[in-house]
Design an enzyme around this catalytic site. Structure first.
Site, PDB file in Angstrom:
ATOM      1  CG  ASP A  11      -0.212  -0.005   2.557  1.00 12.41           C
ATOM      2  OD1 ASP A  11       0.961  -0.460   2.598  1.00 12.41           O
ATOM      3  OD2 ASP A  11      -0.790   0.460   3.559  1.00 12.41           O
ATOM      4  CG  ASP A  16       3.971   0.023   1.620  1.00  7.12           C
ATOM      5  OD1 ASP A  16       3.493  -1.098   1.797  1.00  7.12           O
ATOM      6  OD2 ASP A  16       3.750   0.978   2.395  1.00  7.12           O
ATOM      7  CG  ASN A  40       0.637   3.401   4.219  1.00 11.02           C
ATOM      8  OD1 ASN A  40       0.409   3.357   5.428  1.00 11.02           O
ATOM      9  ND2 ASN A  40       1.643   2.759   3.657  1.00 11.02           N
ATOM     10  CB  THR A 124       4.611  -4.283   2.884  1.00 11.23           C
ATOM     11  OG1 THR A 124       4.225  -3.810   1.594  1.00 11.23           O
ATOM     12  CG2 THR A 124       5.769  -5.252   2.757  1.00 11.23           C
ATOM     13  CG  PHE A 165      -1.581   1.508   9.679  1.00  6.78           C
ATOM     14  CD1 PHE A 165      -2.538   2.487   9.906  1.00  6.78           C
ATOM     15  CD2 PHE A 165      -1.392   1.080   8.371  1.00  6.78           C
ATOM     16  CE1 PHE A 165      -3.282   3.024   8.860  1.00  6.78           C
ATOM     17  CE2 PHE A 165      -2.121   1.614   7.324  1.00  6.78           C
ATOM     18  CZ  PHE A 165      -3.071   2.575   7.568  1.00  6.78           C
ATOM     19  CG  ASN A 166       0.366  -2.909   7.553  1.00  8.35           C
ATOM     20  OD1 ASN A 166      -0.104  -1.878   7.071  1.00  8.35           O
ATOM     21  ND2 ASN A 166       1.618  -3.287   7.340  1.00  8.35           N
ATOM     22  CG  HIS A 239       7.422   0.147   9.666  1.00  3.33           C
ATOM     23  ND1 HIS A 239       7.505  -0.117  11.011  1.00  3.33           N
ATOM     24  CD2 HIS A 239       7.001   1.445   9.577  1.00  3.33           C
ATOM     25  CE1 HIS A 239       7.141   0.938  11.692  1.00  3.33           C
ATOM     26  NE2 HIS A 239       6.836   1.908  10.847  1.00  3.33           N
ATOM     27  CG  ASP A 240       6.034  -1.743   4.574  1.00  3.23           C
ATOM     28  OD1 ASP A 240       5.661  -2.268   5.633  1.00  3.23           O
ATOM     29  OD2 ASP A 240       5.357  -0.905   3.958  1.00  3.23           O
TER      30      ASP A 240
HETATM   31  C1  BDR Z   1       3.013  -0.163   8.588  1.00  9.06           C
HETATM   32  O1  BDR Z   1       1.955   0.773   8.406  1.00  9.06           O
HETATM   33  C2  BDR Z   1       2.173   1.571   7.277  1.00  9.06           C
HETATM   34  O2  BDR Z   1       1.992   2.905   7.568  1.00  9.06           O
HETATM   35  C3  BDR Z   1       3.567   1.278   6.806  1.00  9.06           C
HETATM   36  O3  BDR Z   1       3.636   1.311   5.396  1.00  9.06           O
HETATM   37  C4  BDR Z   1       3.860  -0.100   7.349  1.00  9.06           C
HETATM   38  O4  BDR Z   1       3.447  -1.102   6.449  1.00  9.06           O
HETATM   39  C5  BDR Z   1       3.738   0.156   9.870  1.00  9.06           C
HETATM   40  O5  BDR Z   1       2.882   0.045  10.963  1.00  9.06           O
HETATM   41 CA    CA Z   2       2.871  -0.582   4.162  1.00  6.20          CA
END
Ligand code: BDR
Ligand code: CA
Length: 313
Positions: A11, A16, A40, A124, A165-166, A239-240
């Site tokens: 996303d 990402d 996102n 991701t 978040f994800n 993160h991703d």
């Molecule tokens: C995740 O949430 C999104 O904002 C980032 O792309 C990542 O995948 C981190 O919590």
């Molecule tokens: Ca992401």
């Protein structure tokens, strides 16, 4: 060693975008396709971003658009972190590649069917497309080597105090994946918060000195600003790409194979991943949970991919 065939469901999103670059520009991997899921940003925004990043970073694989809402129909964006476009901070090119006519879930099925070897799915973003795929194509489950997902946390969250978040965006989808019985690796905040974009990383990006590295600097400066404003983290976590890096070299992370479940209810904890490190629930282990990162190794891979992606032929 033969490159690992993978599909990236994402996303984009700043991190990402970098995951796309790492997945496409490392010889240990064979990226088969990219699919998008709302997270996102809304689905139209993140699909456009995926195509823009692919154009920018010379990524020539099919791209298909997927779910615009969670399984239960929820939708929100992460403008506070990723900006209005979901990828603010730099000018991005007009996409030169076509969007697949297939839905993301059907493209995943097609690519898996066409592959001579089992395929790794890397997610991701929210797990909506992956869960839909598992439900719609149960006959192809045996053709999946592993699902690696960025999401969750063994401790606290970032979208809510306990939900990352994800997973927060589609807890029911995460539940389907965690109960799938497939080989799973979770790359949660525990490990991704060790992939920090420090000033040293910015210096190394500057040294690369390509138009692509300049664009990435702009994107990551924006990301650093919002992370500082929202989380008081001036060096933001990338993160991703960690979910991709561990496929290239398993020693980049240290993991524990434990039981992980998603909290679907909870007055304050919906979307939290319950990671049973000490086996207190007496449930079977179902997921490898990455907990420690070799940050130096990670950044070597990431910067090398940025260098390769920026070379114009
Ligand atoms: C995740 O949430 C999104 O904002 C980032 O792309 C990542 O995948 C981190 O919590
Ligand atoms: Ca992401």
């Amino acid at each position: 060693m033969k490159p690992i065939p993978l599909i990236l469901d994402c996303d984009p999103g700043h991190d990402d975008a970098l995951a796309m670059i790492l997945a496409a520009h490392n010889p240990a991997l064979k990226l088969l396709g990219i699919t998008t899921v709302s997270g996102n940003g809304g689905i139209t925004k993140v699909t456009l971003n995926a195509r823009r990043v692919a154009t920018l970073a010379r990524i020539n694989v099919p791209i298909a658009e997927g779910a615009g809402k969670s399984i239960l129909g929820a939708f929100e964006e992460a403008n506070d972190i990723h900006g209005e476009s979901a990828l603010d901070g730099a000018e991005l090119p007009t996409p030169s590649m076509e969007l697949s006519e297939l839905h993301a879930v059907d493209l995943i099925a097609k690519l898996i069917r066409e592959s001579s070897e089992p395929v790794t799915l890397v997610a991701t973003g929210p797990l909506t497309n992956v869960a839909l795929f598992l439900k719609m194509y149960p006959d192809l489950k045996s053709r999946i080597k592993e699902i690696v997902f960025m999401g969750g946390s063994a401790s606290r969250g970032n979208r809510t105090p306990y939900a990352e978040f994800n997973i927060w965006m589609d807890p029911e989808a995460a539940d389907v994946v965690l109960r799938s019985g497939l080989a799973l690796t979770m790359c949660g905040l525990d490990v991704t918060h060790q992939a920090l974009v420090t000033s040293k990383v910015f210096t190394r990006l500057q040294e690369i000195g390509t138009p692509l590295s300049e664009t990435i600097i702009g994107l990551l400066k924006f990301f650093a600003k919002t992370y500082d404003e929202v989380f008081e983290m001036p060096d933001p976590p990338l993160h991703d790409p960690v979910a991709i890096a561990l496929l290239i070299d398993r020693t980049v992370v240290k993991s524990r194979f434990v039981n992980v479940q998603t909290e679907l209810n909870g007055t304050l904890t919906r979307g939290a991943t319950v990671v049973d490190i000490h086996g207190r629930l007496g449930e079977n282990a179902n997921c490898n949970v990455a907990l420690e990162l070799d940050a130096d190794k990670f950044w070597e891979m990431m910067l090398d991919a940025i260098k390769k992606a920026g070379v114009t032929k």
